[in-house]
Design an enzyme around this catalytic site. Sequence first.
Site, PDB file in Angstrom:
ATOM      1  N   HIS A   1      -7.796  -4.516  -2.188  1.00 35.44           N
ATOM      2  CA  HIS A   1      -6.530  -4.193  -1.624  1.00 35.44           C
ATOM      3  C   HIS A   1      -5.908  -4.967  -0.279  1.00 35.44           C
ATOM      4  O   HIS A   1      -6.199  -4.817   0.739  1.00 35.44           O
ATOM      5  CB  HIS A   1      -7.032  -2.716  -0.838  1.00 35.44           C
ATOM      6  CG  HIS A   1      -5.923  -1.779  -0.333  1.00 35.44           C
ATOM      7  ND1 HIS A   1      -4.932  -1.254  -1.560  1.00 35.44           N
ATOM      8  CD2 HIS A   1      -5.304  -1.354   0.727  1.00 35.44           C
ATOM      9  CE1 HIS A   1      -4.012  -0.597  -0.682  1.00 35.44           C
ATOM     10  NE2 HIS A   1      -4.145  -0.293   0.404  1.00 35.44           N
TER      11      HIS A   1
ATOM     12  N   SER B   1       0.810  -1.221   0.032  1.00 37.95           N
ATOM     13  CA  SER B   1      -0.062   0.004  -0.120  1.00 37.95           C
ATOM     14  C   SER B   1       0.856   1.385   0.099  1.00 37.95           C
ATOM     15  O   SER B   1       1.499   1.504  -1.135  1.00 37.95           O
ATOM     16  CB  SER B   1      -1.086   0.091   1.046  1.00 37.95           C
ATOM     17  OG  SER B   1      -2.008   0.842   0.973  1.00 37.95           O
TER      18      SER B   1
ATOM     19  N   ASP C   1      -8.513  -3.255  -6.882  1.00 39.44           N
ATOM     20  CA  ASP C   1      -8.195  -2.427  -5.725  1.00 39.44           C
ATOM     21  C   ASP C   1      -8.858  -1.139  -5.984  1.00 39.44           C
ATOM     22  O   ASP C   1      -8.522  -0.439  -6.969  1.00 39.44           O
ATOM     23  CB  ASP C   1      -6.589  -2.587  -5.797  1.00 39.44           C
ATOM     24  CG  ASP C   1      -6.286  -1.884  -4.435  1.00 39.44           C
ATOM     25  OD1 ASP C   1      -6.963  -1.066  -3.714  1.00 39.44           O
ATOM     26  OD2 ASP C   1      -4.966  -2.072  -4.094  1.00 39.44           O
TER      27      ASP C   1
END
Length: 203
Positions: A174, A60, A143
Amino acid sequence: MGFAVGMVNYRGSTGYGREWRDRLIGDIGGPELVDVNAGLADLVASGIGDPARAVVGGWSWGGYITVMELCKHPDMWLAGVAGIPVGDYELGYEDLSPELQAYDRALLGGTPDQVPELMRDRNPIHFADDVRAPMIFLIGENDSRCPLRQAMAFVDKLRERNHPHEVVLFATGHGSNDIDEEIRQMRAILGFLERNVPGVRVP
């Protein structure tokens, strides 16, 4: 031979108060790199880290920092593991939900096109040609936070010049809560490291 792992709680993270957390407002992709580099320097100085075998990785925002490190400090790292990363910040903004776009505006100090100097210096896509280390990308096809299109745009820049890289796509968003999928991804990462980092052997 294994790895010593440094988990850097760089500025912008939680746990050290509001000033630490908010340090990135209007200055993304800067303080974090300073902190990661300091972490590596400390490991090397203490005799724990080998500068010739240093690998940077994260997921991330950590994926964004990984890509930025390989763009901005290409000679420091032997390889990079970029999980659900930001590769093109401006393109990614276009694909975010209104709520996430609002969060980005608060973080950046405006829309990406309203902060052109920041985007020119802190958007990885502009420095893709500077990457020297092999990379592996782990990207969620659905995502909503680090959208597929912007991540693949960075991958495509590497592909255009035949730079060594690997891509692992997974069907969720995600991250994945599926144990079998997480095992598959870990095996891909370990295999990548075995192929690119001297001394790594995967059972």
